[in-house]
Design an enzyme around this catalytic site. Structure first.
Site, PDB file in Angstrom:
ATOM      1  N   THR A  21      22.327   6.406  17.818  1.00 47.47           N
ATOM      2  CA  THR A  21      21.993   5.313  18.726  1.00 47.47           C
ATOM      3  C   THR A  21      20.708   4.642  18.239  1.00 47.47           C
ATOM      4  O   THR A  21      20.093   5.065  17.267  1.00 47.47           O
ATOM      5  CB  THR A  21      21.769   5.829  20.157  1.00 47.47           C
ATOM      6  OG1 THR A  21      20.513   6.533  20.219  1.00 47.47           O
ATOM      7  CG2 THR A  21      22.873   6.781  20.587  1.00 47.47           C
ATOM      8  N   ASP A  23      11.061  -3.094  12.628  1.00 45.00           N
ATOM      9  CA  ASP A  23      11.856  -2.059  11.965  1.00 45.00           C
ATOM     10  C   ASP A  23      11.144  -1.547  10.716  1.00 45.00           C
ATOM     11  O   ASP A  23      11.078  -0.336  10.473  1.00 45.00           O
ATOM     12  CB  ASP A  23      13.233  -2.619  11.604  1.00 45.00           C
ATOM     13  CG  ASP A  23      14.118  -1.577  10.937  1.00 45.00           C
ATOM     14  OD1 ASP A  23      14.450  -0.574  11.598  1.00 45.00           O
ATOM     15  OD2 ASP A  23      14.444  -1.754   9.748  1.00 45.00           O
ATOM     16  N   LYS A  69      15.346   5.859  14.509  1.00 46.51           N
ATOM     17  CA  LYS A  69      13.952   6.009  14.068  1.00 46.51           C
ATOM     18  C   LYS A  69      12.977   6.261  15.210  1.00 46.51           C
ATOM     19  O   LYS A  69      11.828   6.646  14.988  1.00 46.51           O
ATOM     20  CB  LYS A  69      13.489   4.740  13.339  1.00 46.51           C
ATOM     21  CG  LYS A  69      14.375   4.278  12.211  1.00 46.51           C
ATOM     22  CD  LYS A  69      13.891   2.955  11.665  1.00 46.51           C
ATOM     23  CE  LYS A  69      14.878   2.360  10.681  1.00 46.51           C
ATOM     24  NZ  LYS A  69      16.142   1.955  11.355  1.00 46.51           N
ATOM     25  N   GLY A  73      23.432  -1.248   5.389  1.00 49.15           N
ATOM     26  CA  GLY A  73      24.881  -1.105   5.524  1.00 49.15           C
ATOM     27  C   GLY A  73      25.240   0.186   6.242  1.00 49.15           C
ATOM     28  O   GLY A  73      24.636   1.234   6.035  1.00 49.15           O
ATOM     29  N   ALA A  81      17.822   4.217   4.202  1.00 47.95           N
ATOM     30  CA  ALA A  81      19.250   4.503   4.406  1.00 47.95           C
ATOM     31  C   ALA A  81      19.601   5.826   3.742  1.00 47.95           C
ATOM     32  O   ALA A  81      19.125   6.876   4.160  1.00 47.95           O
ATOM     33  CB  ALA A  81      20.109   3.354   3.898  1.00 47.95           C
ATOM     34  N   LYS A 115       9.429   2.260   9.925  1.00 46.55           N
ATOM     35  CA  LYS A 115       9.693   3.025   8.707  1.00 46.55           C
ATOM     36  C   LYS A 115       8.391   3.419   8.007  1.00 46.55           C
ATOM     37  O   LYS A 115       8.227   4.541   7.533  1.00 46.55           O
ATOM     38  CB  LYS A 115      10.579   2.208   7.765  1.00 46.55           C
ATOM     39  CG  LYS A 115      11.994   1.986   8.281  1.00 46.55           C
ATOM     40  CD  LYS A 115      12.790   1.074   7.357  1.00 46.55           C
ATOM     41  CE  LYS A 115      14.210   0.846   7.875  1.00 46.55           C
ATOM     42  NZ  LYS A 115      14.988  -0.076   7.011  1.00 46.55           N
ATOM     43  N   GLY A 174      27.268  -7.795   8.122  1.00 47.48           N
ATOM     44  CA  GLY A 174      26.830  -6.502   8.624  1.00 47.48           C
ATOM     45  C   GLY A 174      25.604  -5.952   7.933  1.00 47.48           C
ATOM     46  O   GLY A 174      25.288  -4.757   8.067  1.00 47.48           O
ATOM     47  N   LEU A 211      18.855   6.802   0.617  1.00 43.09           N
ATOM     48  CA  LEU A 211      18.026   7.154  -0.543  1.00 43.09           C
ATOM     49  C   LEU A 211      17.219   8.432  -0.271  1.00 43.09           C
ATOM     50  O   LEU A 211      16.767   8.667   0.848  1.00 43.09           O
ATOM     51  CB  LEU A 211      17.075   6.006  -0.886  1.00 43.09           C
ATOM     52  CG  LEU A 211      17.741   4.692  -1.304  1.00 43.09           C
ATOM     53  CD1 LEU A 211      16.677   3.624  -1.537  1.00 43.09           C
ATOM     54  CD2 LEU A 211      18.571   4.893  -2.563  1.00 43.09           C
TER      55      LEU A 211
END
Length: 805
Positions: free
Chosen positions: A538, A662, A562, A785, A594, A666, A648, A596
């Site tokens: 979520t 965002d 996150k 993605g 993502a 991170k 997307g 990585l």
């Protein structure tokens, strides 16, 4: 002659027709056999309940009538009037007196077997099978220790031989188990497993060729198959092994059942009434394999504890304890004691706990009075699990897995011989404990029970990835990834054996849930699921509050969300404290980059003592795509943003990416991996959305987004030849202090530089360290993605699985 013994659930009303079929087949192939029968189904328990109700002055008539109907159900015309009248008479007297003797109890309980054998005989005669009733009280004689009488073997041997020598030719002898008689003709019973004991004694007395004991399972298993679905049947056991399993509580065997057969070298074949073609388990002199391993459970036990600091160094405590228990004829199982004797614990039968505690309090009255003993108490909601055929060293991995599954061990004991380990477990955790131990001991495939919360793009992609890879992972890694729960916002799909590929269609039929999380936890607890993992896909702030509840209930955590890692530093540290306290993992590799391998790399560098001096990069695959294309193409900024949304690569509301929040989250996550105490408010964020557009609805914003074109076209015109626009995050400053400097902003960079020379939606991260100097560690790859993020979550799931041995 062969002995056929039927008992337990395999002698129920439903099973009696199977019993008749087995007897009929045996008769037509070899008519030299004897049938020993237990009471049908729950008859003994029903009689005991009625007895207690009568003694307490309650109205037992309804239950007695129900018992009568149950007894007549398979055969309405069988004459049980004598037994019914006897029960009515005795119970009436008990009800008047308000108490009963063990002699009366034996007579009442014996009627279950007597009615069962009369019913079976009547049904066999109807099928022209020549049944011949033998009252077991004419065969087995005992002392007058009512409730658990001791067999008088010499007299019983003589009498059994006499009766069987006079059997009419061609008849099928039928007798009841459990029921015996004193030499004065008083009815007694043989205690637990009495029917099997009767069969073994008769076999010994008449020198039978074999005893076939029919129950409701396919023989002896590595664990109770009703509790452990992956339990395996054991083809062959030695008498010694069978006695060992029986001694540790296997319900299908009892030590006193084995002994007469072992003495006479008569094999025992344990078979299934409902599956008579299955070969079952043969118990004989020799075993087929080198090492027996089995798990047994005793439910009717409790632990008695004596505690007190005044016992330190005091001699004779054990002797006084056992003298007290010996006087009450109480047998002690496991014993646990600290070297200082500040606490002594031991296991006894549950029904003896009250008198044991009372007697011990009386014995140690002076020590309790002066405070040397602080408490004497029992814990009865427990069971004893015994692992046979393994020593304490070989039990290490299972022990760790029990701890990992939040299963507390109240007591652990290794036998002197070193080949058996016993554990005392609280009853709510017993089924899960059995499955965890069995899976590890017998090398059953490891199973991860997965609850996926959030079925959006990432969640749906993850589900399909797991389903598609399941067989390959099972074959290569011996790992069962079992998705038992998928939850949306207010609905949840649950299946103990795992969801199927049509999970989307099933979601359409679900009713709304009042509390999705409670349903998942209750389902996992109710079905005793082990190795639990909750996946948070979520973007919910509120759901992260549930992490503590999930950890408390035995879940490891994996999250693409996150928020938990960017809430207040207090929340962040409390979550880590909880994880440590409950020995749980929390993996979130996809929080940054993502799929990585970025967070793992930073964790390893930091844990090894490497001094990371700064981190910078392009953290957002969405913004990477937007500015890569905007820098190179002649299209308007709004067109490229809407293109990213359509493919997307961007959130449905692109302001979530364009706001810079965002990227800020991170960057904060990486800072906290270096033990920095920064908060989200410490991050200097360049918000790419003009103030006047920030509070619009999503649809209104998407309609208004062309209003951004003039601003970004002007920025683009200021680019020099060879320059591009990139949205950069940077952590720097003195990272050995409590906080670092965190910045996220739009910069002009040279196109041939490390951060300028990327394509598509790639992300890139540069990690500068003291050892590497001016040459950073560079991690680059797809940064956006649903498929990529789901693949990263999948990797975290497999990392958790690797910790389960």
């Amino acid at each position: 002659m062969k002995i056929l013994k039927f008992g337990g659930k395999s002698a129920s009303n439903e099973a009696i027709y199977k019993i008749i079929e087995i007897i009929e087949n045996q008769y037509h192939s070899d008519n030299t056999f004897c049938v020993v029968l237990s009471a049908r189904g729950d008859s003994t328990n029903m009689l005991e309940d009625i007895l207690e109700l009568a003694a307490s002055g309650g109205d037992y008539s309804g239950k007695l009538e129900h018992l009568k109907q149950q007894q007549l159900l398979p055969c309405q015309d069988v004459d049980l009037s004598v037994e019914f009248a006897l029960l009515q008479s005795i119970l009436k007297g008990i009800s008047l007196v308000g108490d009963y003797s063990l002699r009366s109890k034996d007579l009442i309980l014996a009627q279950g077997e007597i009615m069962a054998i009369k019913t079976l005989a009547s049904m066999l005669l109807k099928k022209s099978l020549p049944a011949h009733l033998i009252d077991s009280r004419d065969l087995i004689f005992t002392d007058d220790n009512f409730g658990n009488a001791r067999v008088l073997e010499d007299l019983s041997l003589k009498r059994t031989k006499e009766v069987f020598s006079r059997l009419p030719e061609g008849k099928i002898p039928l007798t009841s188990g459990f029921v015996a008689s004193t030499i004065n003709g008083q009815t007694t019973t043989l205690g637990r497993n009495g029917s099997n004991y009767t069969a073994s004694l008769i076999a010994k007395f008449i020198n039978a060729g074999i005893v076939e004991s029919y129950t409701d399972v396919n023989g002896v298993f590595t664990a109770n198959p009703h509790l452990v679905s992956e339990a395996r049947s054991i083809a062959k056991l030695s008498f010694a092994d069978a006695a060992e399993i029986a001694g540790f509580g296997a319900s299908i065997l009892h030590p006193k059942t084995i002994l007469p057969l072992e003495e006479s070298k008569i094999p025992l074949l344990i078979k299934n009434t409902f599956n008579p073609a299955f070969k079952g388990t043969l118990v004989c002199e020799k075993q087929s394999c080198n090492t027996l391993k089995s798990i047994t459970i005793k439910n009717d036990v409790c632990i008695i504890n004596l505690e007190g600091k005044g016992l330190l160094g005091k001699k004779g405590i054990d002797a006084r304890i056992f003298q007290t228990l010996y006087a009450l004829d109480i047998s002690v199982g496991l014993i646990s004691q600290g070297s200082s004797e500040r606490c002594v614990g031991f296991v006894i039968n549950k029904n003896e706990s009250d008198k044991a505690v009372s007697a011990l309090k009386a014995t140690f009255q002076s020590e309790i009075k002066n405070g040397d003993i602080s408490s004497v108490y029992s814990i009865c909601d427990v069971s004893l699990i015994s692992v046979i055929g393994i020593d304490i060293n070989g039990f290490g991995t299972a022990f760790r897995n029990l701890k990992k599954n939040n299963i507390d061990i109240l007591l652990i004991n290794n036998t002197i011989g070193g080949n058996n380990v016993s554990l005392l477990i609280e009853n709510p955790s017993v089924n899960k404990a059995l499955n965890v131990i069995h899976s590890q001991i017998f090398g059953i495939s490891r199973r991860l029970n997965i609850a996926i919360i959030g079925k959006g793009n990432v969640g749906s992609s993850l589900i399909e990835q797991i389903l598609n890879a399941w067989q390959n992972i099972f074959d290569k890694r011996d790992l069962d990834l079992n998705i038992f729960a998928i939850a949306g916002k207010d609905e949840v799909l649950l299946n103990k054996k795992g969801i199927s590929r049509n999970w989307r269609a099933k979601f359409e039929t679900l009713h709304k849930s009042k509390n999705v999380l409670n349903e998942i936890i209750a389902f996992a607890t109710g079905h005793h699921l082990e190795n639990l993992v909750a996946i948070d896909n979520t973007a919910s702030f509120e759901f992260t509050d549930n992490y503590f509840t999930l950890i408390e209930n035995g879940f490891d955590l994996v999250s693409s969300n996150k928020i938990a890692n960017t809430r207040s530093i207090g929340f962040y540290r409390e979550l880590r404290r909880y994880l440590k306290a409950f020995d749980k993992q929390y993996l979130y590799e996809t929080n940054v980059g993502a799929g990585l391998p970025l967070i793992d790399t930073i964790k390893l560098l930091h844990a090894s003592g490497e001094n990371i001096t700064s981190i910078r990069g392009i953290f957002s695959g969405s913004l990477s795509y937007i500015f890569n294309n905007f820098s190179l193409r002649d299209d308007d900024f709004s067109k490229i943003v809407l293109e990213a949304v359509g493919e997307g690569l961007c959130e449905p509301d692109p302001r979530e990416d364009l706001s810079g929040m965002d990227v800020a989250r991170k960057l904060l996550i990486l800072a906290r991996e270096l033990d920095l105490g920064n908060e989200i408010r410490d991050v200097k964020i360049e918000n790419l959305v003009p103030l006047e557009l920030r509070d619009l609805t999503k649809n209104h914003f998407l309609q208004s987004i062309p209003g951004l074109d003039n601003k970004y076209n002007e920025i683009k015109t200021r680019l020099k030849t060879g320059e591009v626009l990139r949205y950069i995050a940077k952590l720097h400053g003195d990272l050995q202090q409590d906080k670092g400097i965190l910045e996220v902003k739009l910069l002009r960079l040279t196109a041939n530089g490390s951060l300028g020379n990327i394509n598509g939606s790639d992300s890139i991260f540069e990690i500068y360290t003291q050892s590497y100097g001016s040459k950073p560690i560079v991690i680059q790859g797809a940064g956006a993605g649903a498929e990529v993020t789901a693949r990263g979550v999948f990797g975290d799931i497999l990392r958790i699985a690797d910790k389960i041995k």
